[in-house]
Motif scaffolding. Structure first.
Motif, PDB file in Angstrom:
ATOM      1  N   UNK A  36      -3.787  -6.865  -0.880  1.00 50.37           N
ATOM      2  CA  UNK A  36      -3.828  -6.626   0.568  1.00 50.37           C
ATOM      3  C   UNK A  36      -4.891  -7.504   1.217  1.00 50.37           C
ATOM      4  N   UNK A  37      -6.067  -7.591   0.592  1.00 48.01           N
ATOM      5  CA  UNK A  37      -7.130  -8.441   1.136  1.00 48.01           C
ATOM      6  C   UNK A  37      -6.718  -9.912   1.132  1.00 48.01           C
ATOM      7  N   UNK A  38      -6.032 -10.319   0.063  1.00 48.90           N
ATOM      8  CA  UNK A  38      -5.584 -11.719  -0.031  1.00 48.90           C
ATOM      9  C   UNK A  38      -4.577 -12.053   1.063  1.00 48.90           C
ATOM     10  N   UNK A  39      -3.653 -11.142   1.319  1.00 47.98           N
ATOM     11  CA  UNK A  39      -2.649 -11.362   2.368  1.00 47.98           C
ATOM     12  C   UNK A  39      -3.314 -11.383   3.736  1.00 47.98           C
ATOM     13  N   UNK A  62       0.831  -1.204   0.000  1.00 45.16           N
ATOM     14  CA  UNK A  62       0.000   0.000   0.000  1.00 45.16           C
ATOM     15  C   UNK A  62       0.869   1.260   0.000  1.00 45.16           C
ATOM     16  N   UNK A  63       1.955   1.231   0.721  1.00 49.23           N
ATOM     17  CA  UNK A  63       2.851   2.386   0.810  1.00 49.23           C
ATOM     18  C   UNK A  63       3.525   2.674  -0.536  1.00 49.23           C
ATOM     19  N   UNK A  64       3.982   1.635  -1.198  1.00 52.45           N
ATOM     20  CA  UNK A  64       4.633   1.806  -2.506  1.00 52.45           C
ATOM     21  C   UNK A  64       3.626   2.294  -3.543  1.00 52.45           C
ATOM     22  N   UNK A  65       2.428   1.724  -3.538  1.00 52.40           N
ATOM     23  CA  UNK A  65       1.396   2.119  -4.498  1.00 52.40           C
ATOM     24  C   UNK A  65       1.054   3.599  -4.352  1.00 52.40           C
ATOM     25  N   UNK A  66       0.937   4.055  -3.116  1.00 51.29           N
ATOM     26  CA  UNK A  66       0.630   5.462  -2.867  1.00 51.29           C
ATOM     27  C   UNK A  66       1.748   6.373  -3.360  1.00 51.29           C
ATOM     28  N   UNK A  67       2.994   5.956  -3.151  1.00 51.53           N
ATOM     29  CA  UNK A  67       4.136   6.759  -3.588  1.00 51.53           C
ATOM     30  C   UNK A  67       4.219   6.826  -5.110  1.00 51.53           C
ATOM     31  N   UNK A 114      -4.740  -5.708  -8.531  1.00 54.35           N
ATOM     32  CA  UNK A 114      -4.821  -4.408  -7.871  1.00 54.35           C
ATOM     33  C   UNK A 114      -4.277  -4.553  -6.440  1.00 54.35           C
ATOM     34  N   UNK A 115      -3.646  -3.503  -5.958  1.00 57.36           N
ATOM     35  CA  UNK A 115      -3.009  -3.562  -4.645  1.00 57.36           C
ATOM     36  C   UNK A 115      -4.027  -3.847  -3.547  1.00 57.36           C
ATOM     37  N   UNK A 162       7.516  -5.171  -8.453  1.00 53.31           N
ATOM     38  CA  UNK A 162       6.790  -5.538  -7.235  1.00 53.31           C
ATOM     39  C   UNK A 162       5.360  -5.017  -7.292  1.00 53.31           C
ATOM     40  N   UNK A 163       5.206  -3.766  -7.678  1.00 52.90           N
ATOM     41  CA  UNK A 163       3.889  -3.139  -7.818  1.00 52.90           C
ATOM     42  C   UNK A 163       3.738  -2.694  -9.258  1.00 52.90           C
ATOM     43  N   UNK A 164       2.628  -3.054  -9.863  1.00 54.37           N
ATOM     44  CA  UNK A 164       2.367  -2.739 -11.262  1.00 54.37           C
ATOM     45  C   UNK A 164       2.244  -1.233 -11.422  1.00 54.37           C
ATOM     46  N   UNK A 165       3.144  -0.588 -12.181  1.00 55.10           N
ATOM     47  CA  UNK A 165       3.147   0.871 -12.214  1.00 55.10           C
ATOM     48  C   UNK A 165       2.154   1.497 -13.176  1.00 55.10           C
TER      49      UNK A 165
END
Length: 420
Positions: A315-318, A270-275, A310-311, A294-297
């Motif tokens: 997150x829900x899966x983890x 979530x932090x990387x996606x926001x950045x 989607x991130x 790591x995160x799809x840009x």
């Protein structure tokens, strides 16, 4: 000269190597998509492999029906019908054959060549190409010792050889792996090192090393190769993307379980996606290799074609790893019943589409080549050899006695035999 008009187009599309590749991939893709929505009890690894099944079908089809650069076309020159009191007693047809350029055959041949070249090049030189493309700088043992120590600890937990560690001078926070085995490199961007602490970087390393543990380099290479072989079929992109999304989920689950802190990896994603949302449009290199990250840009790509989930879904899966409860017996029962229905529907649809092609090729473009001696039955016909120049052909209209004559056997005399 190539035939023009609708009939000419249909003849091109109905070439077996192209037609069967397209329809079987499409039908199997739809069936598997529906089935896997109810196969909740299957793991990510199994689901990702099942998604590759439709992509393998065109390769099997083309191994049986080799793509040709030309197609044989039979043209009706003329016909003479004699009747007696309205009853047809004799019919004479004049046919000629010609070879035309097969656009679909060339398309399939090019696809197979490109797919093979991509697979071989990626396996042999993929790590070197990616290293140069991203300008990866390999760290020495003295650089970032704390990071190398963390990566080594994760590798030991996964029972892997410790990969090399590299950095790229990119302010976008992201990470990816290159290569496989002892040639593997774990790459961090400068932007990622700036925004994450040691614990968070350990979570990133666990995800990336999970890709190495799961042999995802080979899986992605294979899925991309099969996608290239069917690059003219939209369903190929859908299936390849779905398979790669499952591998990302699998890496998330493997990394989170290894850390025993699922919430840490979810927080990092979530932090990387926001950045990433604060950065401008990606370069062409990033777009072409986005499945590595790591995160799809690329936020603009449709979900169905994205190689990463989607991130918020990840997150829900983890988060569900520790609380997931599945009613296995109910899911299995539903899956079995649905499987039977889907299989029957898929077979019925395939049968109808095969009959459409067979009907067209028999009625409008006979599959017999009259430039060659007829020595064995062809698809859709029952041939009874009389002598070197005469055969009888059983069709829906009746039994025809065919005499081949003319230079090179280019003129056909056909007589409708009386019914017995």
């Amino acid at each position: 000269m190539s035939p023009i008009g609708l009939e000419g187009i249909l003849i091109q599309l109905f070439q077996p190597y192209f037609y069967y590749s397209v329809i079987f991939l499409a039908i199997s893709s739809v069936c598997i998509k529906i089935l896997l929505r109810h196969y909740c009890f299957l793991g990510r690894r199994a689901r990702s492999i099942i998604y590759l099944i439709p992509l393998a079908i065109p390769v099997v089809v083309m191994s049986f029906f080799h793509p040709n650069t030309t197609a044989k076309i039979v043209n009706l020159i003329g016909t003479i019908v004699k009747s007696n009191g309205g009853e047809i007693v004799y019919e004479e047809m004049f046919l000629s054959t010609a070879e035309v350029l097969s656009v679909t055959g060339i398309l399939c041949s090019v696809a197979l060549t490109l797919g093979t070249a991509f697979f071989v090049t990626t396996i042999l030189f993929g790590d070197r190409i990616a290293t140069k493309l991203f300008h990866v700088i390999t760290l020495t043992p003295e650089e970032y010792p704390w990071l190398q120590k963390r990566v080594n600890w994760i590798a030991q937990k996964f029972n892997l050889s410790t990969p090399k560690i590299g950095i790229v001078e990119d302010l976008r926070p992201n990470a990816f792996t290159i290569g496989y085995g002892r040639r593997a490199i774990l790459v961090f961007s400068i932007g990622l090192l700036d925004i994450l602490n040691e614990e968070e970087l350990t979570a990133v390393a666990s995800h990336e090393l999970a890709h190495l543990k799961n042999h995802d380099f080979f899986f992605k290479t294979l899925s991309n190769t099969l996608n290239i072989v069917s690059f003219f079929n939209p369903f190929a992109y859908i299936m390849a993307s779905a398979a790669q999304r499952e591998r990302e989920m699998l890496a998330d689950e493997s990394g989170a379980k290894l850390l025993e802190q699922p919430e840490l990896l979810a927080k990092v994603l979530a932090k990387i996606c926001k950045a990433l949302q604060t950065f401008p449009k990606e370069s062409l290199a990033v777009r072409l290799t986005s499945s590595l990250f790591l995160v799809f840009p690329i936020a603009q790509r449709p979900k169905i074609l994205a190689t990463h989930p989607r991130v918020n879904q990840r997150v829900r899966n983890i988060a569900g790893l520790t609380s997931r409860v599945t009613s296995v017996h109910n899911n299995v029962a539903i899956a079995v019943i649905l499987s039977l229905l889907i299989i029957v529907g898929g077979i019925a649809a395939s049968y109808c589409l095969i009959n459409i092609r067979t009907s067209f090729m028999q009625n409008d473009s006979p599959l017999i080549s009259f430039h060659q001696p007829i020595d064995k039955p062809k698809s859709g016909f029952v041939l009874n050899l009389k002598n070197g120049n005469m055969v009888s052909v059983q069709t829906l209209a009746g039994t025809y006695s065919i005499t081949v004559s003319g230079a090179g056997g280019g003129i056909i005399h056909s007589r409708l035999l009386p019914q017995r």
